[in-house]
Design an enzyme around this catalytic site. Structure first.
Site, PDB file in Angstrom:
ATOM      1  N   PHE A  14      -4.281   9.289   2.830  1.00 21.25           N
ATOM      2  CA  PHE A  14      -4.740   8.201   1.959  1.00 21.25           C
ATOM      3  C   PHE A  14      -5.961   7.556   2.604  1.00 21.25           C
ATOM      4  CE2 PHE A  14      -3.405   4.354   4.274  1.00 21.25           C
ATOM      5  CZ  PHE A  14      -2.562   4.908   5.224  1.00 21.25           C
ATOM      6  N   ASN A  28       0.855  -1.185   0.000  1.00 20.93           N
ATOM      7  CA  ASN A  28       0.000   0.000   0.000  1.00 20.93           C
ATOM      8  C   ASN A  28       0.901   1.249   0.000  1.00 20.93           C
ATOM      9  OD1 ASN A  28      -1.388   2.267   1.094  1.00 20.93           O
ATOM     10  ND2 ASN A  28      -2.952   0.938   1.979  1.00 20.93           N
ATOM     11  N   ARG A  80      -0.998   4.884  13.724  1.00 25.28           N
ATOM     12  CA  ARG A  80       0.235   4.247  13.244  1.00 25.28           C
ATOM     13  C   ARG A  80       1.435   4.762  14.036  1.00 25.28           C
ATOM     14  NH1 ARG A  80      -1.119   4.886   8.587  1.00 25.28           N
ATOM     15  NH2 ARG A  80      -2.028   2.820   8.487  1.00 25.28           N
ATOM     16  N   ASP A 114      -1.234  -3.739   9.726  1.00 23.07           N
ATOM     17  CA  ASP A 114      -2.622  -4.007   9.360  1.00 23.07           C
ATOM     18  C   ASP A 114      -3.459  -2.996  10.115  1.00 23.07           C
ATOM     19  OD1 ASP A 114      -4.186  -5.931   7.652  1.00 23.07           O
ATOM     20  OD2 ASP A 114      -5.397  -5.869   9.477  1.00 23.07           O
TER      21      ASP A 114
HETATM   22  P1  IMP Z   1      -4.953  -3.346   5.160  1.00 25.95           P
HETATM   23  O1  IMP Z   1      -4.302  -3.117   6.495  1.00 25.95           O
HETATM   24  O2  IMP Z   1      -3.967  -3.564   4.081  1.00 25.95           O
HETATM   25  O3  IMP Z   1      -6.016  -4.381   5.250  1.00 25.95           O
HETATM   26  O4  IMP Z   1      -5.652  -1.980   4.729  1.00 25.95           O
HETATM   27  C1  IMP Z   1      -6.182  -1.121   5.658  1.00 25.95           C
HETATM   28  C2  IMP Z   1      -6.979  -0.022   5.018  1.00 25.95           C
HETATM   29  O5  IMP Z   1      -7.440   0.814   6.091  1.00 25.95           O
HETATM   30  C3  IMP Z   1      -6.166   0.903   4.132  1.00 25.95           C
HETATM   31  O6  IMP Z   1      -6.193   0.532   2.795  1.00 25.95           O
HETATM   32  C4  IMP Z   1      -6.870   2.228   4.351  1.00 25.95           C
HETATM   33  O7  IMP Z   1      -7.955   2.342   3.529  1.00 25.95           O
HETATM   34  C5  IMP Z   1      -7.388   2.145   5.761  1.00 25.95           C
HETATM   35  N1  IMP Z   1      -6.440   2.857   6.616  1.00 25.95           N
HETATM   36  C6  IMP Z   1      -5.485   2.350   7.421  1.00 25.95           C
HETATM   37  N2  IMP Z   1      -4.754   3.320   7.995  1.00 25.95           N
HETATM   38  C7  IMP Z   1      -5.263   4.474   7.499  1.00 25.95           C
HETATM   39  C8  IMP Z   1      -4.901   5.823   7.701  1.00 25.95           C
HETATM   40  O8  IMP Z   1      -3.934   6.184   8.396  1.00 25.95           O
HETATM   41  N3  IMP Z   1      -5.652   6.710   7.036  1.00 25.95           N
HETATM   42  C9  IMP Z   1      -6.693   6.379   6.243  1.00 25.95           C
HETATM   43  N4  IMP Z   1      -7.053   5.147   6.000  1.00 25.95           N
HETATM   44  C10 IMP Z   1      -6.345   4.179   6.637  1.00 25.95           C
END
Ligand code: IMP
Length: 206
Positions: free
Chosen positions: A164, A19, A193, A78
């Protein structure tokens, strides 16, 4: 008693994510610590399927996948948005709500529609939080998970061009700018985070 492995300056560390938004934020956070961060995609490591039902479980799965494939320590993230009145949705499915084209305008509209269906857009807005689980995995199979959260409310319509994912619809407690309106530096000072990252640094850097 065994001693948990630690990271030293100059150490190569795989950022176990595909990502671009997360890779950018993790690189920003890790830069001051002098490790050589390289993303999983750059090393040709595939993206594993996220089959777990918790942030910690998926973080572990992703970090171990990269550590095992590269023989290097790997750090995964995650994370997701949890909306209280939606029973914690989209939660671990936050990325999947954006569909195969990873369109977060679509994902945010889905969240907004679900809140509307519950009549939830009264001031101060629906309560929500972002959660991040960071996992460091070592090639010997050792893993450690660190979790951070930030609480706030959702706003609609969207506000701000930065960040994002769901950033333009999230207003952290006591803030006037959404994560989408904040500079990256300001978001890094308070984000889920960054909170998880501080726990990781305290535990893993010599
Ligand atoms: P995964 O951890 O790859 O399953 O994806 C988590 C999803 O949560 C990301 O693609 C974002 O859409 C959302 N997400 C996680 N952290 C943030 C952030 O700091 N800002 C906005 N969206 C977030």
């Amino acid at each position: 008693m065994s001693v948990a492995p630690r990271l030293v300056r100059g150490q190569k560390l795989v950022v176990a994510s595909h990502n671009p938004g997360k890779i950018r934020e993790i690189n920003d956070l890790i830069r001051p610590f002098g490790v050589e961060a390289v993303s999983a995609g750059t090393l040709g490591v595939s993206e594993p399927e996220e089959t777990e039902t918790t942030f910690a479980g998926n973080a572990r799965l992703k970090a171990w996948h990269s550590a095992n494939a590269t023989g290097l320590p790997a750090l995964s993230d995650d994370s997701g948005l949890e909306v209280e009145m939606l029973g914690g949705d989209p939660g671990v499915y936050s990325a999947r709500w954006a569909g195969p084209s990873k369109d977060f305008a679509v994902a945010m509209q889905k969240v907004a529609d679900a809140v509307t269906a519950q009549g939830g857009w009264n001031a101060p807005g629906p309560r929500a939080n972002f959660t991040a689980a960071l996992c460091i995995a070592w090639p010997d199979g050792t893993t450690r998970v660190f979790e951070g959260r930030v609480f706030g409310t959702l706003v609609w319509p969207l506000r701000g061009p930065h960040g994002f994912g769901y950033d333009p619809m999230f207003l952290a407690e006591s803030e006037t700018e959404t994560f989408g309106e904040m500079s990256p530096e300001k978001k890094h000072a308070i984000s889920h985070r960054a909170r998880a990252f501080k726990l990781f640094v305290d535990a893993c850097f010599t």
